[in-house]
Design a protein around this motif. Structure first.
Motif, short mmCIF file in Angstrom:
data_model
loop_
_atom_site.label_atom_id
_atom_site.label_comp_id
_atom_site.label_asym_id
_atom_site.label_seq_id
_atom_site.Cartn_x
_atom_site.Cartn_y
_atom_site.Cartn_z
N VAL A 10 -0.03 17.88 -8.68
CA VAL A 10 -1.14 18.11 -7.77
C VAL A 10 -1.90 16.80 -7.64
CG1 VAL A 10 -3.25 19.42 -7.33
CG2 VAL A 10 -1.31 20.52 -8.49
N ASN A 11 -1.89 16.22 -6.45
CA ASN A 11 -2.59 14.95 -6.19
C ASN A 11 -2.24 13.88 -7.24
OD1 ASN A 11 -3.91 16.06 -3.95
ND2 ASN A 11 -5.56 16.83 -5.22
N ASP A 12 -0.95 13.72 -7.51
CA ASP A 12 -0.42 12.74 -8.46
C ASP A 12 -0.86 12.97 -9.90
OD1 ASP A 12 1.07 11.38 -6.53
OD2 ASP A 12 -0.66 10.17 -5.94
N THR A 13 -1.31 14.18 -10.22
CA THR A 13 -1.58 14.57 -11.60
C THR A 13 -0.55 15.61 -11.99
OG1 THR A 13 -3.95 14.18 -11.31
CG2 THR A 13 -3.30 15.56 -13.17
N LEU A 14 0.09 15.40 -13.14
CA LEU A 14 1.12 16.33 -13.60
C LEU A 14 0.52 17.34 -14.57
CD1 LEU A 14 4.11 13.89 -14.23
CD2 LEU A 14 3.70 15.35 -12.24
N TYR A 15 0.92 18.60 -14.40
CA TYR A 15 0.47 19.69 -15.26
C TYR A 15 1.69 20.44 -15.80
CZ TYR A 15 -3.98 19.08 -12.79
OH TYR A 15 -5.13 18.57 -12.26
N GLU A 16 1.63 20.84 -17.07
CA GLU A 16 2.64 21.70 -17.65
C GLU A 16 2.08 23.12 -17.65
OE1 GLU A 16 5.00 22.54 -21.83
OE2 GLU A 16 3.32 21.14 -21.81
N VAL A 17 2.83 24.06 -17.09
CA VAL A 17 2.40 25.45 -17.04
C VAL A 17 2.62 26.10 -18.40
CG1 VAL A 17 2.72 27.69 -15.94
CG2 VAL A 17 2.90 25.60 -14.57
N LEU A 18 1.55 26.62 -18.99
CA LEU A 18 1.61 27.31 -20.28
C LEU A 18 1.74 28.81 -20.09
CD1 LEU A 18 -1.20 25.28 -22.03
CD2 LEU A 18 1.27 24.93 -22.21
N GLN A 37 -7.03 31.32 -24.94
CA GLN A 37 -5.87 32.06 -25.45
C GLN A 37 -4.55 31.31 -25.20
OE1 GLN A 37 -6.07 34.99 -27.30
NE2 GLN A 37 -8.20 34.32 -27.22
N TRP A 38 -4.42 30.69 -24.04
CA TRP A 38 -3.20 29.95 -23.69
C TRP A 38 -3.21 28.54 -24.26
CZ3 TRP A 38 1.03 32.20 -21.94
CH2 TRP A 38 0.93 33.38 -21.22
N GLY A 39 -4.36 28.05 -24.71
CA GLY A 39 -4.44 26.67 -25.17
C GLY A 39 -4.41 25.69 -24.01
N ALA A 40 -4.92 26.12 -22.88
CA ALA A 40 -4.90 25.33 -21.65
C ALA A 40 -6.18 24.53 -21.49
CB ALA A 40 -4.72 26.26 -20.44
N ASP A 41 -6.08 23.43 -20.74
CA ASP A 41 -7.28 22.67 -20.42
C ASP A 41 -7.64 22.74 -18.93
OD1 ASP A 41 -5.34 20.91 -19.43
OD2 ASP A 41 -5.64 19.44 -21.01
N ASN A 42 -6.77 23.36 -18.14
CA ASN A 42 -7.01 23.51 -16.70
C ASN A 42 -6.45 24.83 -16.22
OD1 ASN A 42 -8.01 20.88 -15.30
ND2 ASN A 42 -6.62 20.23 -16.91
N VAL A 43 -7.07 25.35 -15.14
CA VAL A 43 -6.56 26.54 -14.47
C VAL A 43 -6.36 26.18 -13.00
CG1 VAL A 43 -6.99 28.95 -13.86
CG2 VAL A 43 -7.85 28.04 -16.03
N LEU A 44 -5.16 26.42 -12.52
CA LEU A 44 -4.85 26.22 -11.11
C LEU A 44 -4.62 27.58 -10.48
CD1 LEU A 44 -2.26 23.31 -11.49
CD2 LEU A 44 -4.72 23.12 -11.11
N ARG A 45 -4.90 27.69 -9.20
CA ARG A 45 -4.71 28.97 -8.52
C ARG A 45 -3.82 28.77 -7.31
NH1 ARG A 45 -9.26 33.36 -6.56
NH2 ARG A 45 -7.79 34.70 -5.46
N ASN A 46 -2.86 29.67 -7.15
CA ASN A 46 -2.00 29.71 -5.98
C ASN A 46 -1.93 31.15 -5.53
OD1 ASN A 46 -0.22 29.19 -3.94
ND2 ASN A 46 1.54 28.85 -5.26
N GLY A 47 -2.61 31.47 -4.45
CA GLY A 47 -2.66 32.85 -3.98
C GLY A 47 -3.38 33.73 -4.97
N ASN A 48 -2.69 34.76 -5.45
CA ASN A 48 -3.30 35.71 -6.38
C ASN A 48 -2.84 35.49 -7.82
OD1 ASN A 48 -4.85 37.10 -4.47
ND2 ASN A 48 -3.08 38.30 -3.84
N VAL A 49 -2.44 34.26 -8.13
CA VAL A 49 -1.95 33.95 -9.48
C VAL A 49 -2.69 32.73 -10.02
CG1 VAL A 49 0.06 33.29 -10.86
CG2 VAL A 49 0.35 34.85 -8.94
N TYR A 50 -3.18 32.86 -11.27
CA TYR A 50 -3.74 31.71 -11.99
C TYR A 50 -2.63 31.10 -12.83
CZ TYR A 50 -8.69 32.90 -11.17
OH TYR A 50 -9.91 33.15 -10.62
#
Length: 64
Positions: A10-18, A37-50
């Motif tokens: 996303v905008n030249d930033t890479l994220y690993e989906v946990l 709970q997931w040990g995540a540092d970011n939340v991305l949203r696409n439609g109805n899914v985080y």
């Protein structure tokens, strides 16, 4: 293949989906709760899914 472990750019930033969760389910306890709970540092949203993600850091190094 499932989304867990997937790499998203996303905008030249890479994220690993946990993990992923429907927005409606996540909103009951809140995204901060599920980030913890997931040990995540970011939340991305696409439609109805985080997508609970971790930023992939592109480290540069030099041999000494």
């Amino acid at each position: 293949m499932g989304k867990i472990g997937q790499i998203i750019n996303v905008n030249d930033t890479l994220y690993e989906v946990l993990g992923t969760m429907p927005v409606e389910s996540s909103d009951k306890k809140g995204t901060e709760y599920w980030k913890n709970q997931w040990g995540a540092d970011n939340v991305l949203r696409n439609g109805n899914v985080y997508y609970y993600c971790r930023v992939i850091i592109n480290a540069e190094f030099e041999d000494i």
